[in-house]
Design a protein around this motif. Structure first.
Motif, PDB file in Angstrom:
ATOM      1  N   ARG A 201       0.823  -1.214   0.000  1.00  0.00           N
ATOM      2  CA  ARG A 201       0.000   0.000   0.000  1.00  0.00           C
ATOM      3  C   ARG A 201       0.853   1.259   0.000  1.00  0.00           C
ATOM      4  NH1 ARG A 201      -3.133  -1.277   5.395  1.00  0.00           N
ATOM      5  NH2 ARG A 201      -0.960  -1.730   5.926  1.00  0.00           N
ATOM      6  N   SER A 202       2.119   1.136   0.331  1.00  0.00           N
ATOM      7  CA  SER A 202       2.993   2.297   0.451  1.00  0.00           C
ATOM      8  C   SER A 202       3.634   2.635  -0.887  1.00  0.00           C
ATOM      9  CB  SER A 202       4.092   2.031   1.491  1.00  0.00           C
ATOM     10  OG  SER A 202       3.537   1.634   2.723  1.00  0.00           O
ATOM     11  N   GLU A 203       3.797   3.913  -1.135  1.00  0.00           N
ATOM     12  CA  GLU A 203       4.430   4.353  -2.377  1.00  0.00           C
ATOM     13  C   GLU A 203       5.945   4.223  -2.300  1.00  0.00           C
ATOM     14  OE1 GLU A 203       2.997   8.319  -2.871  1.00  0.00           O
ATOM     15  OE2 GLU A 203       1.110   7.670  -3.794  1.00  0.00           O
ATOM     16  N   VAL A 204       6.501   4.351  -1.085  1.00  0.00           N
ATOM     17  CA  VAL A 204       7.948   4.260  -0.900  1.00  0.00           C
ATOM     18  C   VAL A 204       8.251   3.307   0.252  1.00  0.00           C
ATOM     19  CG1 VAL A 204      10.065   5.519  -0.374  1.00  0.00           C
ATOM     20  CG2 VAL A 204       8.282   6.616  -1.740  1.00  0.00           C
ATOM     21  N   LYS A 205       9.112   2.340  -0.015  1.00  0.00           N
ATOM     22  CA  LYS A 205       9.545   1.403   1.021  1.00  0.00           C
ATOM     23  C   LYS A 205      10.832   1.921   1.650  1.00  0.00           C
ATOM     24  CE  LYS A 205      11.752  -2.433  -0.053  1.00  0.00           C
ATOM     25  NZ  LYS A 205      12.067  -3.784  -0.556  1.00  0.00           N
ATOM     26  N   ARG A 206      10.976   1.699   2.961  1.00  0.00           N
ATOM     27  CA  ARG A 206      12.202   2.098   3.650  1.00  0.00           C
ATOM     28  C   ARG A 206      12.821   0.908   4.348  1.00  0.00           C
ATOM     29  NH1 ARG A 206      11.159   7.648   6.774  1.00  0.00           N
ATOM     30  NH2 ARG A 206       9.860   8.695   5.242  1.00  0.00           N
ATOM     31  N   SER A 207      14.131   0.904   4.449  1.00  0.00           N
ATOM     32  CA  SER A 207      14.814  -0.182   5.158  1.00  0.00           C
ATOM     33  C   SER A 207      16.027   0.357   5.895  1.00  0.00           C
ATOM     34  CB  SER A 207      15.227  -1.292   4.183  1.00  0.00           C
ATOM     35  OG  SER A 207      16.131  -0.805   3.211  1.00  0.00           O
ATOM     36  N   LYS A 208      16.510  -0.438   6.862  1.00  0.00           N
ATOM     37  CA  LYS A 208      17.623  -0.035   7.724  1.00  0.00           C
ATOM     38  C   LYS A 208      18.716  -1.110   7.685  1.00  0.00           C
ATOM     39  CE  LYS A 208      14.165   1.655  11.080  1.00  0.00           C
ATOM     40  NZ  LYS A 208      13.066   0.689  10.905  1.00  0.00           N
ATOM     41  N   PRO A 209      19.592  -1.078   6.701  1.00  0.00           N
ATOM     42  CA  PRO A 209      20.659  -2.094   6.623  1.00  0.00           C
ATOM     43  C   PRO A 209      21.590  -2.104   7.830  1.00  0.00           C
ATOM     44  CG  PRO A 209      20.432  -0.914   4.543  1.00  0.00           C
ATOM     45  CD  PRO A 209      19.605  -0.175   5.541  1.00  0.00           C
ATOM     46  N   LEU A 210      21.702  -0.985   8.558  1.00  0.00           N
ATOM     47  CA  LEU A 210      22.595  -0.908   9.723  1.00  0.00           C
ATOM     48  C   LEU A 210      21.844  -1.148  11.034  1.00  0.00           C
ATOM     49  CD1 LEU A 210      24.790   2.222   8.830  1.00  0.00           C
ATOM     50  CD2 LEU A 210      25.235  -0.188   8.326  1.00  0.00           C
ATOM     51  N   LYS A 211      20.670  -1.755  10.968  1.00  0.00           N
ATOM     52  CA  LYS A 211      19.824  -1.908  12.156  1.00  0.00           C
ATOM     53  C   LYS A 211      20.530  -2.623  13.300  1.00  0.00           C
ATOM     54  CE  LYS A 211      15.609  -4.081  13.854  1.00  0.00           C
ATOM     55  NZ  LYS A 211      14.432  -4.910  13.546  1.00  0.00           N
ATOM     56  N   TYR A 212      21.399  -3.573  13.008  1.00  0.00           N
ATOM     57  CA  TYR A 212      22.063  -4.352  14.051  1.00  0.00           C
ATOM     58  C   TYR A 212      23.514  -3.931  14.272  1.00  0.00           C
ATOM     59  CZ  TYR A 212      17.949  -7.267  13.410  1.00  0.00           C
ATOM     60  OH  TYR A 212      16.647  -7.717  13.313  1.00  0.00           O
ATOM     61  N   SER A 213      23.896  -2.771  13.736  1.00  0.00           N
ATOM     62  CA  SER A 213      25.267  -2.275  13.887  1.00  0.00           C
ATOM     63  C   SER A 213      25.329  -1.246  15.009  1.00  0.00           C
ATOM     64  CB  SER A 213      25.746  -1.632  12.575  1.00  0.00           C
ATOM     65  OG  SER A 213      25.714  -2.549  11.507  1.00  0.00           O
ATOM     66  N   TYR A 214      26.295  -1.405  15.922  1.00  0.00           N
ATOM     67  CA  TYR A 214      26.450  -0.471  17.034  1.00  0.00           C
ATOM     68  C   TYR A 214      26.980   0.870  16.525  1.00  0.00           C
ATOM     69  CZ  TYR A 214      25.680  -3.615  21.022  1.00  0.00           C
ATOM     70  OH  TYR A 214      25.115  -4.429  21.969  1.00  0.00           O
ATOM     71  N   GLU A 215      26.532   1.933  17.151  1.00  0.00           N
ATOM     72  CA  GLU A 215      26.985   3.272  16.785  1.00  0.00           C
ATOM     73  C   GLU A 215      28.500   3.412  16.947  1.00  0.00           C
ATOM     74  OE1 GLU A 215      25.426   7.768  17.621  1.00  0.00           O
ATOM     75  OE2 GLU A 215      25.731   6.496  19.369  1.00  0.00           O
ATOM     76  N   LYS A 216      29.043   2.863  18.028  1.00  0.00           N
ATOM     77  CA  LYS A 216      30.480   2.958  18.265  1.00  0.00           C
ATOM     78  C   LYS A 216      31.269   2.236  17.184  1.00  0.00           C
ATOM     79  CE  LYS A 216      30.199   3.411  23.318  1.00  0.00           C
ATOM     80  NZ  LYS A 216      30.502   2.751  24.621  1.00  0.00           N
ATOM     81  N   GLU A 217      30.742   1.128  16.677  1.00  0.00           N
ATOM     82  CA  GLU A 217      31.436   0.395  15.621  1.00  0.00           C
ATOM     83  C   GLU A 217      31.335   1.122  14.289  1.00  0.00           C
ATOM     84  OE1 GLU A 217      30.656  -3.762  15.479  1.00  0.00           O
ATOM     85  OE2 GLU A 217      31.251  -4.062  17.572  1.00  0.00           O
ATOM     86  N   ILE A 218      30.251   1.840  14.084  1.00  0.00           N
ATOM     87  CA  ILE A 218      30.123   2.669  12.881  1.00  0.00           C
ATOM     88  C   ILE A 218      31.183   3.763  12.896  1.00  0.00           C
ATOM     89  CG2 ILE A 218      28.633   4.384  11.767  1.00  0.00           C
ATOM     90  CD1 ILE A 218      26.251   2.599  12.527  1.00  0.00           C
ATOM     91  N   VAL A 219      31.397   4.366  14.081  1.00  0.00           N
ATOM     92  CA  VAL A 219      32.434   5.396  14.215  1.00  0.00           C
ATOM     93  C   VAL A 219      33.817   4.794  13.953  1.00  0.00           C
ATOM     94  CG1 VAL A 219      33.563   6.989  15.812  1.00  0.00           C
ATOM     95  CG2 VAL A 219      31.073   6.785  15.817  1.00  0.00           C
ATOM     96  N   LEU A 220      34.063   3.598  14.512  1.00  0.00           N
ATOM     97  CA  LEU A 220      35.357   2.929  14.303  1.00  0.00           C
ATOM     98  C   LEU A 220      35.565   2.613  12.815  1.00  0.00           C
ATOM     99  CD1 LEU A 220      35.422   0.474  17.350  1.00  0.00           C
ATOM    100  CD2 LEU A 220      37.001   2.370  16.940  1.00  0.00           C
ATOM    101  N   TYR A 221      34.516   2.150  12.154  1.00  0.00           N
ATOM    102  CA  TYR A 221      34.620   1.836  10.727  1.00  0.00           C
ATOM    103  C   TYR A 221      34.936   3.094   9.931  1.00  0.00           C
ATOM    104  CZ  TYR A 221      33.330   0.073   6.096  1.00  0.00           C
ATOM    105  OH  TYR A 221      33.344  -0.286   4.767  1.00  0.00           O
ATOM    106  N   ALA A 222      34.228   4.191  10.216  1.00  0.00           N
ATOM    107  CA  ALA A 222      34.478   5.452   9.511  1.00  0.00           C
ATOM    108  C   ALA A 222      35.895   5.947   9.749  1.00  0.00           C
ATOM    109  CB  ALA A 222      33.465   6.505   9.965  1.00  0.00           C
TER     110      ALA A 222
END
Length: 401
Positions: A201-222
């Motif tokens: 029913r939705s015109e646009v689908k959304r998803s979260k590929p980083l849903k299970y990634s910790y914020e601190k690990e995202i910072v470390l990766y960057a």
């Protein structure tokens, strides 16, 4: 004391202690494991279709920048066949968004992706600076959140795209679970914990590929990938209720590193209790995806086995609950049987669900339609964004008078 070796390759010196599970890894293995976990989430949850055109919600911050980098890498490595586009929203916050947009423009060149910028002033006739000037800092994040969600969908429609990915991480989802739990809003909790929002029913689908990634690990990766991102926090966000939830979750994480994923999984479990609602989570059920070289002892990519609680505690509890359900038919409710035998006594009855205004009502599902004013998808005749704009325009008219 000799330096610790990487728990993965066993040869290089360990430089990183993962916040998620305290595994010690070298730089190269950490980057590989992080990317493999995101790939595992994408494949197990079936987020994309081959050749799909996808818009990345880009703010210039660490989350969206890492998401763009990882998706570009995985798209080329695993042959997703995706056409990736950067979609950025200009809220109109001087000293914050104008600077971060410069970062997004550099990212578009670095990742060789097209960029589309959509502004609040263009869509609504208001910037966030003007909104805050009118209503003050209290409650301004409500306006921005509603406007931003709609702006992403409208921007995607301008590009002819039906799928938007956002950089929401495990910390963000845990905060949302806690906020909706404190507000007693299980219906919203059900929607917010889903890794994919939107259906046929939705015109646009959304998803979260980083849903299970910790914020601190995202910072470390960057940091270790030397990514170019904007690190300044929104100048209006410290006043938000989310900031209180974030502080509480950070305190829990210090005591128990798996607390963030535990809250996410708990939110998913609670969402399944909402009648008529469904939630999508990682479909791996704790199993490793074929073709991915995961670590046996420290993967926890989707909050399964070692990513949640040690010693299979939750698995044992789930097994026990299932056994209890199997034997439920053999049980006799003594209290209920006694009350039924009493002459003139009131029989037990199920309590109806209590609504927010204190009245009792039965469970009801929202029916999606379109806003009569702007045409945006809404469960009400007038969408929330138009209602907020109506109040702002009235304030503006009164000030001019």
């Amino acid at each position: 004391m000799a330096p610790a070796l990487c728990a993965n390759c066993k040869t290089e010196r360990a430089l990183i202690k993962r916040p998620k599970n305290h595994a010690k890894l070298c730089k190269a293995c950490f980057i590989t494991v992080f990317e493999d976990e995101v790939h595992h989430t994408i494949i197990s949850s079936q987020l994309f279709r081959l050749g799909e055109k996808v818009a990345i919600g880009a703010s210039g911050g660490k989350d969206s920048t890492v998401l763009a980098s990882v998706l570009k890498t995985l798209n080329e490595r695993h042959g997703y066949g995706l056409e990736l586009v950067l979609l950025s929203i200009d809220e109109g916050i001087k000293g914050y968004r104008d600077d971060s947009l410069e970062t997004v423009k550099r990212n578009a060149v670095q990742y060789d992706m097209p960029l589309k910028v959509v502004g609040y002033d263009e869509l609504y006739g208001w910037t966030m600076d003007q909104v805050v000037e009118t209503i003050g800092k209290k409650g301004n994040c409500t306006y921005c959140g509603v406007f931003r969600r709609q702006a992403l969908d409208r921007g995607a429609k301008m590009l002819g795209i039906k799928h938007v990915v956002t950089g929401h991480n495990a910390d963000d989802v845990a905060e949302t679970v806690l906020m909706n739990l404190l507000r007693g809003d299980l219906a919203r909790l059900s929607r917010s914990t889903s890794i994919v929002t939107g259906d046929s029913r939705s015109e646009v689908k959304r998803s979260k590929p980083l849903k299970y990634s910790y914020e601190k690990e995202i910072v470390l990766y960057a940091h270790h990938k030397r990514l170019d991102y904007f690190s300044t926090e929104c100048i209006y966000s410290p006043e938000a209720f989310r900031g209180s939830a974030r502080g509480l979750i950070k305190q829990l994480e210090r005591v128990r590193p798996t607390a963030i994923l535990d809250i996410v999984r708990s939110g998913e479990d609670m969402a399944r209790l909402v009648l008529g609602e469904s939630t999508s989570s990682c479909a791996c059920k704790g199993q490793k995806s074929a073709g991915l070289a995961f670590l046996e002892d420290d993967i926890g990519g989707c909050g399964s086995q070692n990513g949640r609680t040690p010693g299979g505690e939750m698995a044992a509890m789930d097994k026990q609950l299932r056994e209890n359900e199997a034997h439920e038919a053999l049980e006799v409710d003594i209290v209920k049987a006694m009350s039924e035998n009493k002459v003139g006594s009131e029989k037990e009855r199920e309590l109806p669900i209590r609504s927010s205004n204190g009245t009792s009502r039965g469970p009801a599902r929202q029916v999606l339609g379109n806003c009569k004013r702007c045409g945006y998808m809404s469960s009400q005749e007038i969408c929330q964004a138009c209602m907020l704009l109506e109040g702002l325009n009235k304030n503006r008219a009164q000030i001019q008078i």
